[in-house]
Design an enzyme around this catalytic site. Sequence first.
Site: not given
Ligand code: DX5
Ligand code: ZN
Length: 222
Positions: A12, A37, A39, A41, A70, A72, A141, A179
């Site tokens: 990620s 990955h 992310d 947000m 991903h 969010m 998650m 994740d």
């Molecule tokens: C959290 C993200 C993850 C995050 C994981 O909301 O969806 O993908 O980046 O990070 P680590 O591996 O540090 O928990």
């Molecule tokens: Zn993620």
Amino acid sequence: METGRKNRLSPSILAADFNRLGADIREAEEAGADFLHVDVMDGDFVPSISFGMPVIRSIRRESGMFFDVHLMVREPIRYLAEIADCGADLITVHLEACADVKKTLSAIRELGCQAGLSIKPGTPVSALEEYLPDVDLVLIMSVEPGFGGQKLLPESYERLREARRRIVHSGRGILLEVDGGITLENVSEILAAGADVIVAGSAVFRGNIRENVTAFRNLLRK
Ligand code: DX5
Ligand code: ZN
């Protein structure tokens, strides 16, 4: 996407150094990471804001990796066409964020991407059941989404086992991704619980990326 290996590592980039993002990604790819990955947000579905389309578009020009995006994001259907155009291979949305989950998943596929569906730790795994015919990947998650660097919630193991049972029962070749809070210490137990795709942010990008990816790959191969 086919790597010939059963399990995949999906680093990620949330935990990467954004000042040298391209170089960090290249290092992870060269060391044997399978997916990337990404992310996104929105500061609404989750409390924090990460990055969006311009970043994905830029890194797409530099990398041939499989982009595991991903979202969010509340009502992600609004952004799917643009995310696909940025170069996503797989787009995962949250069940809790969509007014019409089926419509959202079919929109992803119509754009030529693979469709993933994720649930937060508080959502029962059984809620996925009715959508299994419409997905290529299920994402469990293992932390509350919104931030990297959290500790894996222990109930995640049982949730993965349940998701695996439901996937097997569906008879479909759905990938099971996990994740949040994955480390070299807990990844073997996570794999034993049935995960195929391992997301790791801090455990890959903090420290020596090449060594971290190699260490994960060695455990994933067992
Ligand atoms: C959290 C993200 C993850 C995050 C994981 O909301 O969806 O993908 O980046 O990070 P680590 O591996 O540090 O928990
Ligand atoms: Zn993620």
